[in-house]
Design an enzyme around this catalytic site. Sequence first.
Site, PDB file in Angstrom:
ATOM      1  N   LYS A 287       0.881  -1.164  -0.045  1.00 32.54           N
ATOM      2  CA  LYS A 287      -0.113   0.139  -0.049  1.00 32.54           C
ATOM      3  C   LYS A 287       0.879   1.198   0.060  1.00 32.54           C
ATOM      4  O   LYS A 287       1.744   1.350   1.000  1.00 32.54           O
ATOM      5  CB  LYS A 287      -0.984   0.014   1.170  1.00 32.54           C
TER       6      LYS A 287
ATOM      7  N   ASP B 189      -2.878  10.234   3.243  1.00 34.90           N
ATOM      8  CA  ASP B 189      -4.304   9.823   3.629  1.00 34.90           C
ATOM      9  C   ASP B 189      -5.066  10.751   4.395  1.00 34.90           C
ATOM     10  O   ASP B 189      -4.768  10.673   5.560  1.00 34.90           O
ATOM     11  CB  ASP B 189      -4.252   8.242   3.899  1.00 34.90           C
TER      12      ASP B 189
ATOM     13  N   LYS C 187     -10.375  12.835   7.882  1.00 31.29           N
ATOM     14  CA  LYS C 187      -9.827  12.728   9.112  1.00 31.29           C
ATOM     15  C   LYS C 187      -9.860  13.798   9.993  1.00 31.29           C
ATOM     16  O   LYS C 187      -9.874  14.808   9.443  1.00 31.29           O
ATOM     17  CB  LYS C 187      -8.326  12.059   9.043  1.00 31.29           C
TER      18      LYS C 187
ATOM     19  N   ASP D   1       1.612   6.765   5.445  1.00 29.20           N
ATOM     20  CA  ASP D   1       0.643   5.663   4.927  1.00 29.20           C
ATOM     21  C   ASP D   1       1.179   4.740   3.461  1.00 29.20           C
ATOM     22  O   ASP D   1       0.290   4.119   3.081  1.00 29.20           O
ATOM     23  CB  ASP D   1      -0.928   6.364   4.651  1.00 29.20           C
TER      24      ASP D   1
ATOM     25  N   ASP E  85     -12.185   7.073   3.717  1.00 28.21           N
ATOM     26  CA  ASP E  85     -11.028   6.921   4.460  1.00 28.21           C
ATOM     27  C   ASP E  85     -10.853   5.187   4.474  1.00 28.21           C
ATOM     28  O   ASP E  85      -9.388   5.023   4.921  1.00 28.21           O
ATOM     29  CB  ASP E  85     -11.228   7.319   5.828  1.00 28.21           C
TER      30      ASP E  85
ATOM     31  N   GLU F   2      -9.436   3.487   1.984  1.00 29.59           N
ATOM     32  CA  GLU F   2      -8.826   3.645   0.870  1.00 29.59           C
ATOM     33  C   GLU F   2      -7.853   2.576   0.733  1.00 29.59           C
ATOM     34  O   GLU F   2      -7.966   2.201  -0.826  1.00 29.59           O
ATOM     35  CB  GLU F   2      -8.508   5.000   0.492  1.00 29.59           C
TER      36      GLU F   2
ATOM     37  N   ARG G 100      -7.719  -0.746   1.193  1.00 26.96           N
ATOM     38  CA  ARG G 100      -8.243  -1.962   0.861  1.00 26.96           C
ATOM     39  C   ARG G 100      -8.534  -1.799  -0.889  1.00 26.96           C
ATOM     40  O   ARG G 100      -8.582  -2.721  -1.617  1.00 26.96           O
ATOM     41  CB  ARG G 100      -9.181  -2.550   1.589  1.00 26.96           C
TER      42      ARG G 100
HETATM   43  N1  BES Z   1      -4.331   4.656   6.645  1.00 30.50           N
HETATM   44  C1  BES Z   1      -5.329   4.510   7.585  1.00 30.50           C
HETATM   45  C2  BES Z   1      -5.178   3.324   8.848  1.00 30.50           C
HETATM   46  C3  BES Z   1      -4.020   4.013   9.674  1.00 30.50           C
HETATM   47  C4  BES Z   1      -4.599   4.405  10.872  1.00 30.50           C
HETATM   48  C5  BES Z   1      -2.671   3.810   9.796  1.00 30.50           C
HETATM   49  C6  BES Z   1      -3.597   4.995  11.892  1.00 30.50           C
HETATM   50  C7  BES Z   1      -1.627   4.373  10.755  1.00 30.50           C
HETATM   51  C8  BES Z   1      -2.244   4.836  11.913  1.00 30.50           C
HETATM   52  C9  BES Z   1      -6.430   3.718   6.815  1.00 30.50           C
HETATM   53  O1  BES Z   1      -6.520   4.234   5.528  1.00 30.50           O
HETATM   54  C10 BES Z   1      -7.702   4.138   7.528  1.00 30.50           C
HETATM   55  O2  BES Z   1      -8.023   5.319   7.579  1.00 30.50           O
HETATM   56  N2  BES Z   1      -8.660   3.234   7.905  1.00 30.50           N
HETATM   57  C11 BES Z   1      -9.850   3.533   8.637  1.00 30.50           C
HETATM   58  C12 BES Z   1     -10.717   2.551   8.191  1.00 30.50           C
HETATM   59  C13 BES Z   1     -12.136   2.761   8.548  1.00 30.50           C
HETATM   60  C14 BES Z   1     -12.580   3.946   7.974  1.00 30.50           C
HETATM   61  C15 BES Z   1     -13.030   1.525   8.247  1.00 30.50           C
HETATM   62  C16 BES Z   1      -9.632   3.358  10.103  1.00 30.50           C
HETATM   63  O3  BES Z   1      -8.590   2.520  10.551  1.00 30.50           O
HETATM   64  O4  BES Z   1     -10.401   4.372  10.886  1.00 30.50           O
HETATM   65 ZN    ZN Z   2      -4.800   4.902   4.617  1.00 29.99          ZN
HETATM   66 MN    MN Z   3      -7.766   6.044   5.298  1.00 30.00          MN
END
Ligand code: BES
Ligand code: ZN
Ligand code: MN
Length: 500
Positions: free
Chosen positions: A266, A271, A278, A289, A348, A350, A352
């Site tokens: 990834k 992000d 966010k 990210d 968010d 994204e 996946r």
């Molecule tokens: N890049 C983030 C995950 C992340 C969070 C990485 C904190 C490192 C530190 C990912 O793209 C994301 O935003 N995931 C969301 C998913 C949710 C919207 C289902 C998350 O983990 O909140």
């Molecule tokens: Zn992300």
């Molecule tokens: Mn995200």
Amino acid sequence: MSSAPAISFVKPGSPAKGTVVVFAGEGLVLGPQATALGVKALIEKAATLAEFKAKPRTTLDILAPEIAGIDRLVVVGFGKGEKLTGQDWQKLGGAAYGALRRGQDATVLLERPVGEGGVDAAEFALGAMLRAYGFDKYKGARPGRNDEESEAAKKPPAGLTIAVEDSTKAKRAWAARSAIGEGVNLARDLVNEPANVLGTVEYAERVKELEQLGVTVEILVEKDLRKLGMGALLGVAQGSVRPPRVAIMTWSGGKAKDKPVVLIGKGVVFDTGGISIKPAAGMEDMKGDMGGSAAVVGTLAALARRKAKANVVGIIGLVENMPDANAQRPGDIVTSMSGQTIEVLNTDAEGRLVLADLIHYSQQRWSPRLMIDLATLTGAIIVALGHHYAGLFSNDDPLATALIAAGEASGDRLWRMPLGSEYDKAIDSKNADMKNIGGRDGGSITAAQFLKRFVKDTPWAHLDIAGTAMGSPANDTNRSWGSGFGVRLLDRLIADNYEG
Ligand code: BES
Ligand code: ZN
Ligand code: MN
């Protein structure tokens, strides 16, 4: 980014000058090299004053000892000297290096003061090299600023001359181990670099530089991705003015007939969350990210540098997740390269979407022997595992077992998490084949289930490295925010299972 310290190996015996590092076992037992220096009484006196007990990886600093030519004597604790693993030698190297000052080269009298067995000089040197890393390229330029920290950053890292019995063997081993150090530090550089500097295009150019190492690099641009039908990846990219790239790195060190191991990363260069934006606090961390992709790039660089006898492909999806007027909206339905449709309920989630298309493409193009994706995929994995283990999900028990073993051996540790149809149900959608979120509970698992929908019969593992790629606690071999997690793991997995 800091230049790596110069490290060389010599036979014991030449007179030590300047800063000298020696080892002491519990009870202040010294080895032959330290004994020959004639520092036993001095160390005993200093140890009493400093209450130094020679516990593993503790250090005692003796300045201006009255010994000809020696400015500084650093004593590193060796403990009881029980059986030491490669990991232990690496940590010892990190701890010893941590006691040195920039600009002051040192001689290390590397030996075992206590216990049975040899020394692992290459592993020791790797620990030192990893400890020496600091991301300081943007520090120290402010006019008129002359504080200690920025002054220190201008000095070269301390170089090491390692005096060790079998110096020829050490040199040979170091040629391969230093390749791993370069790979880890490259991954750290990529993660630490801010997103204004490392956009998708710039990142692809950095990957191109791996060609100098003998890696074949292919860059797919937007038109190619459109032709391939990567609608899920393109949906994420469409909100940024920076165009998407997919970088493919091929290292063909194995037999021509062997199917490759495919590593998928990834690479979200930043992000913001997109329209499902966010919160502001801590958002700067999302420059990291792309940690999964950095691990893949670092691994390919390491494999090429040490001329690994394996066929390995790395593929990374480089996009930026931004909330622009053209960004995808919650509720949009995109068609992935596999033909499966996805209702994007949260922009968010994204990562996946990017991985889904890369997983499908990898199987179609290479029929891999196995594939492993690495991603800073979910905050939920940090809730579950904290910063010490990455989450491992797999459809294949032998692969999972091999990964866990490589994790223990390399220090990049993995904890297996479940997959199952009960979790899979959570991503069924009213309006499309699936939705891209499965609710709050078991968030890392439903994310993995999402990826699994794009995996056919290929042995596959997904590593959620959100808690380990960045912001993990400082330790003997890492002081950097971007840790380079995954490079030592993947190199070890390949060395132990897929070479020769
Ligand atoms: N890049 C983030 C995950 C992340 C969070 C990485 C904190 C490192 C530190 C990912 O793209 C994301 O935003 N995931 C969301 C998913 C949710 C919207 C289902 C998350 O983990 O909140
Ligand atoms: Zn992300
Ligand atoms: Mn995200």
